[in-house]
Design a protein around this motif. Sequence first.
Motif, mmCIF file in Angstrom:
data_model
loop_
_atom_site.group_PDB
_atom_site.id
_atom_site.type_symbol
_atom_site.label_atom_id
_atom_site.label_comp_id
_atom_site.label_asym_id
_atom_site.label_seq_id
_atom_site.Cartn_x
_atom_site.Cartn_y
_atom_site.Cartn_z
ATOM 1 N N GLN A 197 66.641 45.040 16.515
ATOM 2 C CA GLN A 197 66.750 45.638 17.843
ATOM 3 C C GLN A 197 67.922 46.620 17.810
ATOM 4 O O GLN A 197 69.081 46.231 17.968
ATOM 5 C CB GLN A 197 66.948 44.583 18.930
ATOM 6 C CG GLN A 197 66.305 44.947 20.270
ATOM 7 C CD GLN A 197 66.652 46.343 20.777
ATOM 8 O OE1 GLN A 197 67.794 46.735 20.859
ATOM 9 N NE2 GLN A 197 65.620 47.131 21.103
ATOM 10 N N ILE A 236 63.483 41.178 12.203
ATOM 11 C CA ILE A 236 63.333 41.694 13.564
ATOM 12 C C ILE A 236 64.607 42.485 13.850
ATOM 13 O O ILE A 236 65.703 41.929 13.830
ATOM 14 C CB ILE A 236 63.190 40.566 14.593
ATOM 15 C CG1 ILE A 236 62.024 39.635 14.242
ATOM 16 C CG2 ILE A 236 63.006 41.149 16.002
ATOM 17 C CD1 ILE A 236 61.991 38.355 15.063
ATOM 18 N N LEU A 268 59.693 45.629 13.333
ATOM 19 C CA LEU A 268 59.311 44.444 12.567
ATOM 20 C C LEU A 268 58.955 44.855 11.147
ATOM 21 O O LEU A 268 58.099 45.715 10.939
ATOM 22 C CB LEU A 268 58.116 43.744 13.206
ATOM 23 C CG LEU A 268 58.266 43.343 14.676
ATOM 24 C CD1 LEU A 268 56.985 42.658 15.167
ATOM 25 C CD2 LEU A 268 59.469 42.423 14.869
ATOM 26 N N GLY A 315 61.350 46.158 19.323
ATOM 27 C CA GLY A 315 62.030 45.999 18.046
ATOM 28 C C GLY A 315 61.210 46.572 16.912
ATOM 29 O O GLY A 315 60.026 46.870 17.069
ATOM 30 N N ALA A 330 62.718 36.390 18.573
ATOM 31 C CA ALA A 330 64.105 36.393 18.125
ATOM 32 C C ALA A 330 64.920 35.363 18.904
ATOM 33 O O ALA A 330 65.723 34.617 18.323
ATOM 34 C CB ALA A 330 64.711 37.789 18.287
ATOM 35 N N CYS A 338 58.541 41.297 21.018
ATOM 36 C CA CYS A 338 59.033 40.599 19.829
ATOM 37 C C CYS A 338 60.392 39.953 20.044
ATOM 38 O O CYS A 338 60.781 39.033 19.312
ATOM 39 C CB CYS A 338 59.101 41.555 18.645
ATOM 40 S SG CYS A 338 60.310 42.899 18.837
ATOM 41 N N TYR A 339 61.134 40.402 21.056
ATOM 42 C CA TYR A 339 62.462 39.843 21.292
ATOM 43 C C TYR A 339 62.386 38.367 21.678
ATOM 44 O O TYR A 339 63.330 37.607 21.439
ATOM 45 C CB TYR A 339 63.171 40.642 22.383
ATOM 46 C CG TYR A 339 64.667 40.462 22.402
ATOM 47 C CD1 TYR A 339 65.453 40.867 21.323
ATOM 48 C CD2 TYR A 339 65.304 39.896 23.505
ATOM 49 C CE1 TYR A 339 66.829 40.705 21.340
ATOM 50 C CE2 TYR A 339 66.683 39.730 23.532
ATOM 51 C CZ TYR A 339 67.439 40.143 22.449
ATOM 52 O OH TYR A 339 68.803 39.979 22.462
ATOM 53 N N ILE A 380 57.910 38.590 11.845
ATOM 54 C CA ILE A 380 58.406 37.500 12.684
ATOM 55 C C ILE A 380 58.267 36.144 12.011
ATOM 56 O O ILE A 380 59.154 35.285 12.117
ATOM 57 C CB ILE A 380 57.651 37.505 14.032
ATOM 58 C CG1 ILE A 380 58.101 38.697 14.883
ATOM 59 C CG2 ILE A 380 57.838 36.195 14.784
ATOM 60 C CD1 ILE A 380 57.260 38.917 16.124
#
Length: 257
Positions: A117, A115, A101, A99, A191, A187-188, A214
């Motif tokens: 995607q 965030i 950020l 992703g 989320a 990073c997902y 985040i």
Amino acid sequence: MLPDRSFFNRLAEAARAETLPRFRSGLDVTNKLSSGFDPVTEGDRAAEFAIRALIEENFPDHGILGEEHGNVGLDRDHVWVIDPIDGTRAFIAGVPVWGTLIGLQKKGRAIMGMIEQPFTGERYFADENGSIYSGPEGERRLVTRQCDTLSNAILFTTSPHLFAGAEMEKYREIESQVRLFRYGCDCYAYALLAAGHIDLVIENGLKPYDVGGIIPVIEGAGGIITTWDGGRPENGGSIIAAGSRAVYEQAMAVLQR
């Protein structure tokens, strides 16, 4: 004057225009380390450049902390924190858990973040009014899940191979207590935590740009994100994020031994 959600969307669109066409395209990868593997792609550099150009045009008095193009004005009241592709390994492997950020700090404290995607078309945005999801499921306010105990929790980490020594022992102890654990979401995972799908993320070795976008999303959804010693997470390091106070405290009881 602070940016609004529409400006964050403009930043995300500018980054998306550089990252998405390169995803699953057989792009060239450069290794930033002489020993080991720390990949960077043309997409990383181009996306950060596009983000920075918009910030510099619209908020010239703000500082910028970026992964690929250096830092400017870190002593200023407002500083943007950018990771153009968090999860570059996933990006080059064709896995859509990477992703973009984008975060904004005021006097060292994260106050706004996103965030993004691009492949799934999802955005997780946060400001002082809370956290919001927009994507294929429509638009809704983000609220973390109030899991009551580690034994019912779902845990994510990027890779257990990143832990060593005492950190590995602590991580494995927590992992042994949860209902379900999964690896490799970058990073997902954060989320998913903000959206109430999972309960706990534990990682180490993070940089400021790995968490800058985040932190507000987690906190705005009612979650908790700190270092393993309970401090503020803006500078990265060993990080824990939890959806509920109960799961956070039970995990911290292990991490702080």
